[in-house]
Design a protein around this motif. Sequence first.
Motif, PDB file in Angstrom:
ATOM      1  N   PRO A  73      -0.707 -95.725   1.897  1.00  0.00           N
ATOM      2  CA  PRO A  73      -0.154 -96.636   1.242  1.00  0.00           C
ATOM      3  C   PRO A  73      -0.873 -97.950   1.389  1.00  0.00           C
ATOM      4  O   PRO A  73      -0.916 -98.863   0.385  1.00  0.00           O
ATOM      5  CB  PRO A  73       1.349 -96.666   1.802  1.00  0.00           C
ATOM      6  CG  PRO A  73       1.555 -95.557   2.422  1.00  0.00           C
ATOM      7  CD  PRO A  73       0.392 -95.094   2.946  1.00  0.00           C
ATOM      8  N   TYR A  76      -3.752 -98.089  -0.987  1.00  0.00           N
ATOM      9  CA  TYR A  76      -3.389 -98.133  -2.244  1.00  0.00           C
ATOM     10  C   TYR A  76      -3.338 -99.762  -2.385  1.00  0.00           C
ATOM     11  O   TYR A  76      -3.688-100.217  -3.510  1.00  0.00           O
ATOM     12  CB  TYR A  76      -2.229 -97.578  -2.642  1.00  0.00           C
ATOM     13  CG  TYR A  76      -1.501 -97.894  -3.713  1.00  0.00           C
ATOM     14  CD1 TYR A  76      -2.044 -98.105  -4.967  1.00  0.00           C
ATOM     15  CD2 TYR A  76       0.020 -97.963  -3.707  1.00  0.00           C
ATOM     16  CE1 TYR A  76      -1.460 -98.562  -5.915  1.00  0.00           C
ATOM     17  CE2 TYR A  76       0.786 -98.474  -4.859  1.00  0.00           C
ATOM     18  CZ  TYR A  76       0.029 -98.654  -5.894  1.00  0.00           C
ATOM     19  OH  TYR A  76       0.667 -98.922  -7.221  1.00  0.00           O
ATOM     20  N   LEU A 114      -3.049 -96.487  -8.407  1.00  0.00           N
ATOM     21  CA  LEU A 114      -1.880 -95.722  -8.347  1.00  0.00           C
ATOM     22  C   LEU A 114      -1.910 -94.132  -8.418  1.00  0.00           C
ATOM     23  O   LEU A 114      -1.550 -93.181  -7.654  1.00  0.00           O
ATOM     24  CB  LEU A 114      -0.576 -96.150  -9.102  1.00  0.00           C
ATOM     25  CG  LEU A 114       0.644 -95.249  -9.240  1.00  0.00           C
ATOM     26  CD1 LEU A 114       1.076 -95.355  -7.720  1.00  0.00           C
ATOM     27  CD2 LEU A 114       1.548 -95.846 -10.454  1.00  0.00           C
ATOM     28  N   ILE A 146       7.518 -95.753  -3.857  1.00  0.00           N
ATOM     29  CA  ILE A 146       6.055 -95.827  -4.644  1.00  0.00           C
ATOM     30  C   ILE A 146       6.352 -96.971  -5.720  1.00  0.00           C
ATOM     31  O   ILE A 146       5.501 -97.918  -5.691  1.00  0.00           O
ATOM     32  CB  ILE A 146       5.629 -94.419  -5.077  1.00  0.00           C
ATOM     33  CG1 ILE A 146       5.012 -93.508  -3.901  1.00  0.00           C
ATOM     34  CG2 ILE A 146       4.282 -94.849  -5.902  1.00  0.00           C
ATOM     35  CD1 ILE A 146       4.759 -92.414  -4.322  1.00  0.00           C
ATOM     36  N   THR A 150       4.596-100.548  -5.839  1.00  0.00           N
ATOM     37  CA  THR A 150       3.889-101.029  -7.054  1.00  0.00           C
ATOM     38  C   THR A 150       4.394-102.302  -7.765  1.00  0.00           C
ATOM     39  O   THR A 150       3.450-103.135  -8.128  1.00  0.00           O
ATOM     40  CB  THR A 150       4.053 -99.810  -8.068  1.00  0.00           C
ATOM     41  OG1 THR A 150       3.639 -98.636  -7.517  1.00  0.00           O
ATOM     42  CG2 THR A 150       3.211-100.107  -9.335  1.00  0.00           C
ATOM     43  N   TYR A 215       7.815 -95.431   4.489  1.00  0.00           N
ATOM     44  CA  TYR A 215       7.144 -94.191   4.357  1.00  0.00           C
ATOM     45  C   TYR A 215       7.502 -93.331   5.614  1.00  0.00           C
ATOM     46  O   TYR A 215       7.648 -91.975   5.372  1.00  0.00           O
ATOM     47  CB  TYR A 215       5.651 -94.289   4.054  1.00  0.00           C
ATOM     48  CG  TYR A 215       5.309 -94.668   2.604  1.00  0.00           C
ATOM     49  CD1 TYR A 215       4.999 -93.884   1.592  1.00  0.00           C
ATOM     50  CD2 TYR A 215       4.821 -96.173   2.264  1.00  0.00           C
ATOM     51  CE1 TYR A 215       4.791 -94.347   0.349  1.00  0.00           C
ATOM     52  CE2 TYR A 215       4.684 -96.383   0.994  1.00  0.00           C
ATOM     53  CZ  TYR A 215       4.649 -95.528   0.069  1.00  0.00           C
ATOM     54  OH  TYR A 215       4.458 -95.981  -1.232  1.00  0.00           O
TER      55      TYR A 215
END
Length: 259
Positions: A73, A76, A114, A146, A150, A215
């Motif tokens: 994560p 990302y 993503l 997620i 985002t 997470y």
Amino acid sequence: MKQRILELVQYRELVRNLVIRDIKLRYRNSVLGFVWCLGNPLLMMAVFTVVFTILMPTNIPKYPVFILCALLPWNYFNTSIMGAIDSIVGNAHLIKKVYFPREVLPLSIVLANLVNFLLALIVLFAMLFAFRVRLTLWALYLPLIIIIQTIFTLGLALIFATLNVFYRDTKIIMEVGMLAWFFLTPIFYRIEDLVPQYARLMYWVNPMASFISWYRIVLYYGTSMEPGFIFRTFVTSVITLVVGYFVFTRYSPVFGEEV
């Protein structure tokens, strides 16, 4: 704002094409290609595992899974922000010649990362299986996590992309800032190991600490989450996106003159 969102929907094909372009550019002339989105987190996991299980042993069980639940994560988030910062300035030739919603550019960067993140989750689930970490029903929260991350990432991406148009030092400053943010986020250590008052403060001032914990709770620990914790993280993400979108649309009409 409603009109701009509808306009953005009309340009969804452009978003798709830019996402594909960003993914292709990342792995162009690479021997392994898309395999790097799987190999890179494994290499980083191996480094941290050697450091914190051999050189500086910790009492965290199944440490490779522990670190990977946070590292993916974070990668990302980090690659999305750093890529989005230069998304407007780096596409000056498009902005000066063609009209399209400018938010398409940072949005495509976030979506491209993503896609890489989702592919990298294959490694995570393989590690969960290898270390016999039993998934529970709480793992069904993963898509929600997620999506919320985002939303938060896109909000910050819009803000920093705007700042970089007017202040080109933004990218340089953020390279240091993201490194500091990395160490201030419980990625290779447990937040419970911090002094209690600092641990509570981190949850309030560092949204990424909340995401990392989220997470780990649903994948590594397999336990339930506090409803207030979910609500607070969601509200923070939505506010960040609204503020980011407002700032971006407020200054986007002059991007062509500035770049």
